[in-house]
Design a protein around this motif. Structure first.
Motif, PDB file in Angstrom:
ATOM      1  N   VAL A 477       9.102  11.598 -10.623  1.00  0.00           N
ATOM      2  CA  VAL A 477       8.555  11.829  -9.280  1.00  0.00           C
ATOM      3  C   VAL A 477       7.067  11.475  -9.274  1.00  0.00           C
ATOM      4  O   VAL A 477       6.263  12.099  -9.979  1.00  0.00           O
ATOM      5  CB  VAL A 477       8.767  13.308  -8.851  1.00  0.00           C
ATOM      6  CG1 VAL A 477       8.177  13.535  -7.467  1.00  0.00           C
ATOM      7  CG2 VAL A 477      10.251  13.647  -8.867  1.00  0.00           C
ATOM      8  N   CYS A 478       6.727  10.467  -8.506  1.00  0.00           N
ATOM      9  CA  CYS A 478       5.341   9.996  -8.431  1.00  0.00           C
ATOM     10  C   CYS A 478       4.429  11.139  -8.007  1.00  0.00           C
ATOM     11  O   CYS A 478       4.740  11.876  -7.055  1.00  0.00           O
ATOM     12  CB  CYS A 478       5.257   8.849  -7.430  1.00  0.00           C
ATOM     13  SG  CYS A 478       3.601   8.210  -7.205  1.00  0.00           S
ATOM     14  N   THR A 479       3.320  11.307  -8.710  1.00  0.00           N
ATOM     15  CA  THR A 479       2.437  12.444  -8.440  1.00  0.00           C
ATOM     16  C   THR A 479       1.613  12.256  -7.163  1.00  0.00           C
ATOM     17  O   THR A 479       0.885  13.148  -6.757  1.00  0.00           O
ATOM     18  CB  THR A 479       1.476  12.689  -9.622  1.00  0.00           C
ATOM     19  OG1 THR A 479       0.686  11.513  -9.806  1.00  0.00           O
ATOM     20  CG2 THR A 479       2.243  13.003 -10.897  1.00  0.00           C
ATOM     21  N   HIS A 480       1.736  11.062  -6.533  1.00  0.00           N
ATOM     22  CA  HIS A 480       0.991  10.844  -5.291  1.00  0.00           C
ATOM     23  C   HIS A 480       1.660  11.542  -4.120  1.00  0.00           C
ATOM     24  O   HIS A 480       1.091  12.453  -3.530  1.00  0.00           O
ATOM     25  CB  HIS A 480       0.856   9.338  -5.022  1.00  0.00           C
ATOM     26  CG  HIS A 480       0.165   9.024  -3.740  1.00  0.00           C
ATOM     27  ND1 HIS A 480       0.693   8.189  -2.792  1.00  0.00           N
ATOM     28  CD2 HIS A 480      -1.018   9.457  -3.234  1.00  0.00           C
ATOM     29  CE1 HIS A 480      -0.135   8.103  -1.769  1.00  0.00           C
ATOM     30  NE2 HIS A 480      -1.186   8.858  -2.019  1.00  0.00           N
ATOM     31  N   ALA A 481       2.912  11.125  -3.794  1.00  0.00           N
ATOM     32  CA  ALA A 481       3.583  11.742  -2.650  1.00  0.00           C
ATOM     33  C   ALA A 481       5.072  11.906  -2.881  1.00  0.00           C
ATOM     34  O   ALA A 481       5.831  12.034  -1.926  1.00  0.00           O
ATOM     35  CB  ALA A 481       3.318  10.932  -1.388  1.00  0.00           C
ATOM     36  N   GLY A 482       5.491  11.872  -4.130  1.00  0.00           N
ATOM     37  CA  GLY A 482       6.845  12.304  -4.434  1.00  0.00           C
ATOM     38  C   GLY A 482       7.948  11.270  -4.439  1.00  0.00           C
ATOM     39  O   GLY A 482       9.113  11.633  -4.528  1.00  0.00           O
ATOM     40  N   CYS A 483       7.642   9.969  -4.340  1.00  0.00           N
ATOM     41  CA  CYS A 483       8.702   8.963  -4.449  1.00  0.00           C
ATOM     42  C   CYS A 483       9.128   8.824  -5.911  1.00  0.00           C
ATOM     43  O   CYS A 483       8.422   9.265  -6.814  1.00  0.00           O
ATOM     44  CB  CYS A 483       8.212   7.609  -3.934  1.00  0.00           C
ATOM     45  SG  CYS A 483       7.833   7.643  -2.182  1.00  0.00           S
ATOM     46  N   ILE A 484      10.272   8.196  -6.129  1.00  0.00           N
ATOM     47  CA  ILE A 484      10.785   8.027  -7.489  1.00  0.00           C
ATOM     48  C   ILE A 484      10.328   6.667  -8.036  1.00  0.00           C
ATOM     49  O   ILE A 484      10.516   5.635  -7.379  1.00  0.00           O
ATOM     50  CB  ILE A 484      12.333   8.094  -7.479  1.00  0.00           C
ATOM     51  CG1 ILE A 484      12.798   9.438  -6.937  1.00  0.00           C
ATOM     52  CG2 ILE A 484      12.899   7.840  -8.877  1.00  0.00           C
ATOM     53  CD1 ILE A 484      12.435  10.638  -7.784  1.00  0.00           C
ATOM     54  N   ASP A 495       6.670   1.721 -11.829  1.00  0.00           N
ATOM     55  CA  ASP A 495       6.010   1.352 -10.572  1.00  0.00           C
ATOM     56  C   ASP A 495       6.601   2.148  -9.418  1.00  0.00           C
ATOM     57  O   ASP A 495       7.821   2.264  -9.296  1.00  0.00           O
ATOM     58  CB  ASP A 495       6.206  -0.141 -10.279  1.00  0.00           C
ATOM     59  CG  ASP A 495       5.564  -1.038 -11.341  1.00  0.00           C
ATOM     60  OD1 ASP A 495       4.929  -0.500 -12.274  1.00  0.00           O
ATOM     61  OD2 ASP A 495       5.701  -2.261 -11.225  1.00  0.00           O
ATOM     62  N   CYS A 496       5.738   2.634  -8.557  1.00  0.00           N
ATOM     63  CA  CYS A 496       6.201   3.416  -7.410  1.00  0.00           C
ATOM     64  C   CYS A 496       6.405   2.492  -6.205  1.00  0.00           C
ATOM     65  O   CYS A 496       5.502   1.737  -5.837  1.00  0.00           O
ATOM     66  CB  CYS A 496       5.194   4.500  -7.064  1.00  0.00           C
ATOM     67  SG  CYS A 496       5.763   5.483  -5.682  1.00  0.00           S
ATOM     68  N   PRO A 497       7.584   2.545  -5.577  1.00  0.00           N
ATOM     69  CA  PRO A 497       7.865   1.641  -4.466  1.00  0.00           C
ATOM     70  C   PRO A 497       7.204   2.036  -3.157  1.00  0.00           C
ATOM     71  O   PRO A 497       7.282   1.303  -2.185  1.00  0.00           O
ATOM     72  CB  PRO A 497       9.391   1.730  -4.324  1.00  0.00           C
ATOM     73  CG  PRO A 497       9.728   3.095  -4.814  1.00  0.00           C
ATOM     74  CD  PRO A 497       8.724   3.415  -5.885  1.00  0.00           C
ATOM     75  N   CYS A 498       6.549   3.194  -3.121  1.00  0.00           N
ATOM     76  CA  CYS A 498       6.008   3.645  -1.833  1.00  0.00           C
ATOM     77  C   CYS A 498       4.594   3.138  -1.554  1.00  0.00           C
ATOM     78  O   CYS A 498       4.354   2.459  -0.563  1.00  0.00           O
ATOM     79  CB  CYS A 498       6.070   5.159  -1.765  1.00  0.00           C
ATOM     80  SG  CYS A 498       7.761   5.705  -1.540  1.00  0.00           S
ATOM     81  N   HIS A 499       3.629   3.452  -2.418  1.00  0.00           N
ATOM     82  CA  HIS A 499       2.244   3.025  -2.150  1.00  0.00           C
ATOM     83  C   HIS A 499       1.640   2.297  -3.329  1.00  0.00           C
ATOM     84  O   HIS A 499       0.422   2.198  -3.453  1.00  0.00           O
ATOM     85  CB  HIS A 499       1.389   4.237  -1.771  1.00  0.00           C
ATOM     86  CG  HIS A 499       2.052   5.158  -0.800  1.00  0.00           C
ATOM     87  ND1 HIS A 499       2.526   6.397  -1.154  1.00  0.00           N
ATOM     88  CD2 HIS A 499       2.370   4.981   0.501  1.00  0.00           C
ATOM     89  CE1 HIS A 499       3.107   6.964  -0.107  1.00  0.00           C
ATOM     90  NE2 HIS A 499       3.025   6.129   0.909  1.00  0.00           N
ATOM     91  N   GLY A 500       2.501   1.846  -4.259  1.00  0.00           N
ATOM     92  CA  GLY A 500       2.016   0.980  -5.343  1.00  0.00           C
ATOM     93  C   GLY A 500       1.423   1.695  -6.540  1.00  0.00           C
ATOM     94  O   GLY A 500       0.824   1.055  -7.398  1.00  0.00           O
ATOM     95  N   GLY A 501       1.561   3.007  -6.628  1.00  0.00           N
ATOM     96  CA  GLY A 501       1.090   3.706  -7.823  1.00  0.00           C
ATOM     97  C   GLY A 501       1.838   3.193  -9.044  1.00  0.00           C
ATOM     98  O   GLY A 501       3.023   2.879  -8.958  1.00  0.00           O
ATOM     99  N   ARG A 502       1.154   3.082 -10.179  1.00  0.00           N
ATOM    100  CA  ARG A 502       1.805   2.572 -11.389  1.00  0.00           C
ATOM    101  C   ARG A 502       1.362   3.402 -12.594  1.00  0.00           C
ATOM    102  O   ARG A 502       0.232   3.894 -12.650  1.00  0.00           O
ATOM    103  CB  ARG A 502       1.474   1.085 -11.598  1.00  0.00           C
ATOM    104  CG  ARG A 502       1.988   0.211 -10.454  1.00  0.00           C
ATOM    105  CD  ARG A 502       1.646  -1.259 -10.627  1.00  0.00           C
ATOM    106  NE  ARG A 502       2.173  -1.802 -11.849  1.00  0.00           N
ATOM    107  CZ  ARG A 502       1.427  -2.148 -12.906  1.00  0.00           C
ATOM    108  NH1 ARG A 502       0.111  -2.022 -12.858  1.00  0.00           N
ATOM    109  NH2 ARG A 502       1.976  -2.617 -13.994  1.00  0.00           N
TER     110      ARG A 502
END
Ligand code: FES
Length: 532
Positions: A477-484, A495-502
């Motif tokens: 779970v991405c620590t930014h806003a919870g996407c997988i 890589d996070c598909p929501c806002h590009g966190g990696r």
């Protein structure tokens, strides 16, 4: 007992192990002789700076230098090292035409806006040229012609529209007889006075000048959040906190969930650096109009010419990075006689909802926080232009570009469709990924060097198997806003598909907006069971 500075040194040595946010090395990194390090002294926190710049890419460093030259006292705080992000992986083009085409800009923003964007490109190139001349920077800066060419009737029509609108906007462009590369095409237009350079050599020289003027650069310290009281911003970092009258996030998207998280989409772009058996290297900068598009140029590194081919972009966390590299190799091999492909790398950029960058004050918050993002594939040009806009806003409270690039703009309506689409995408990930219950292959089926998100016990777990068969497990779970997060096998990252966190394979943040690492999950599997 360690002093704060000693702790920081320890932290720095532990954390600055790689100089870019990927496992692949760009042509610029390998050819760079010496790195100019930032200071390890964090005993700066009692000081109040005029401006704190977060991020040491081309945007942050150029802005910091402009402000320092104007007499301000500036501090740059960088999470990793200089050019760790997109600047270290760019193909370093400077242009007066952009991913948002002139007909699109004219249609959505008007004729005057198109003229201003054209002027922005010219300003950016002359800023870089100015620094190169004044600081005597040896960074391979060269003016080049940029050829844009069509390969179908539809593209030719579009090309003619671009020619007409670009000329109307004041761009030096005309019809050309060739496209500078051995690729068959229908029609070509030539943009004069474009440029190319070596981004890391350039940036290092800017940092050197910034420091010689008294500017402070701190590396290896990620800013987590900031607050604002009595006219002073306080930014909390992993180690220490820093205070300044002005705060500029030159990090694409600032930390936290803010309006820019929903108005920008992250993309990955792919690049090859190849040696040819013949001398058929591109003469200038060449761009096709395919979807996804390709761009080509030449750079000489240590006396050796390299063909640089980029493209095959896709949204971060949505495409197939290995396939993108394969497609790019096939594309290159079909037109050039390749001796060897010595480099392949990828980098990230952000597209805005309406095609133009967001440069100015972060919308939706009460305090003045400066941001610059949404550069599309024109990061060197818009990053440099951002430095002019942000430093003008900080020093003069005005800029000729501030209205056009205002991050708070909601116009034009044409952008609304895209805005909704990006939001729907984000919303879908929030729900569907969290509750997906698809069948997962067993760990034994996972190849060494591969990762996947699977169900383990009651939770989803991001599993990676290294070459020796050892398993690393993370909370996906991405620590930014919870996407997988998704596994990127070409770059060995999550890589996070929501806002590009990696994140890297240990869960450490590579690319914001997340500021916190993925949690490590204990896996109680006998090693023998999971060996390949
Ligand atoms: Fe925003 Fe992952 S949820 S980057």
């Amino acid at each position: 007992y360690l002093t704060k500075a000693e702790k920081f040194m320890e932290h720095l040595n532990k954390n600055i192990t790689s100089s870019r946010d990927t496992s692949s090395e760009s042509i610029w990194q390998r050819s760079l002789e010496a790195r100019i390090p930032g200071t390890a002294d964090i005993n700066q926190d009692h000081q109040i700076y005029d401006t704190l710049i977060v991020g040491a890419g081309i945007t942050g460093v150029t802005t910091a230098l402009m402000l320092q030259k104007a007499g301000q006292r500036c501090l740059i705080v960088e999470a990793r090292n200089i050019a760790f992000g997109t600047t270290g992986g760019t193909t370093a083009h400077l242009n007066t035409f952009f991913d948002a085409t002139y007909p699109e800009i004219e249609h959505d923003f008007g004729t005057e806006a198109a003229k201003l964007v054209a002027q922005g490109g010219k300003d950016a190139i002359s800023i870089v040229k100015g620094f190169v001349e004044n600081l005597n920077i040896d960074c391979d800066f060269e003016y080049k012609t940029g050829w844009l060419y069509s390969q179908s009737e539809k593209e030719s029509k579009e090309l003619n529209d671009i020619l007409e609108s670009a000329q109307e906007a004041g761009v030096d462009v005309g019809v050309a007889a060739q496209n500078g590369v051995p690729i068959v095409c229908d029609q070509v237009i030539a943009f004069e006075n474009q440029a190319q350079f070596h981004p890391l050599k350039y940036l290092q020289a800017l940092v050197k000048e910034f420091k010689s003027l008294g500017g402070v650069l701190i590396e290896g310290n990620r800013i987590q959040k900031s607050s604002f009281n009595d006219g002073i911003h306080t930014a909390e970092a992993e180690l220490g906190s820093f205070r300044a009258r002005n705060l500029f996030y030159a990090t694409h998207i600032p930390p936290g969930v803010n309006l820019l998280s929903f108005r920008c989409a992250p993309y990955r772009s792919y690049v090859l650096g190849a040696r040819l058996r013949d001398d058929n290297y591109p003469e200038g900068l060449s761009y096709d109009m395919q979807e996804p598009y390709h761009y080509l140029r030449t750079h000489v590194i240590d006396g050796q010419k390299y063909l640089i081919v980029g493209g095959e972009d896709h949204k971060t966390g949505h495409g197939d990075p290995v396939k993108s590299f394969e497609n790019l190799r096939d594309y290159t091999e079909s037109y050039f006689n390749i001796e060897s492909i010595d480099y392949q790398w990828s980098a990230q950029y952000y597209s805005s909802v309406d095609g133009l960058p967001y440069i100015g004050k972060l919308p939706g918050v009460t305090e003045d926080i400066y941001v610059a993002t949404g550069f599309n594939g024109n990061g060197m040009t818009f990053g440099t232009l951002s430095a002019k806009v942000i430093s003008d806003l900080i020093l003069e409270n005005e800029s000729a570009y501030s209205e056009l690039f205002d991050p708070a703009r909601m116009k034009p309506i044409a952008g609304f469709t895209e805005f909704v689409k990006e939001n729907v995408d984000v919303a879908w990930r929030f729900v569907a990924d969290r509750f997906s219950a698809e069948d997962m292959p067993s760990l034994q089926d996972l190849e060494p060097g591969q990762g996947m998100v699977t169900v383990y016990g009651d939770d989803q777990v991001a599993i990676y198997k290294d070459e020796l068969g050892n398993i690393t497990a993370l909370n996906p779970v991405c620590t930014h806003a919870g996407c997988i997060v998704h596994f990127n096998d070409a770059e060995q990252s999550w890589d996070c598909p929501c806002h590009g966190g990696r994140y890297d394979l240990t869960g450490k943040v590579l690319t914001g907006p997340p500021t916190k690492n993925l949690e490590s999950v204990p896996v109680n599997l006998p090693v023998t069971e999971i060996k390949p």
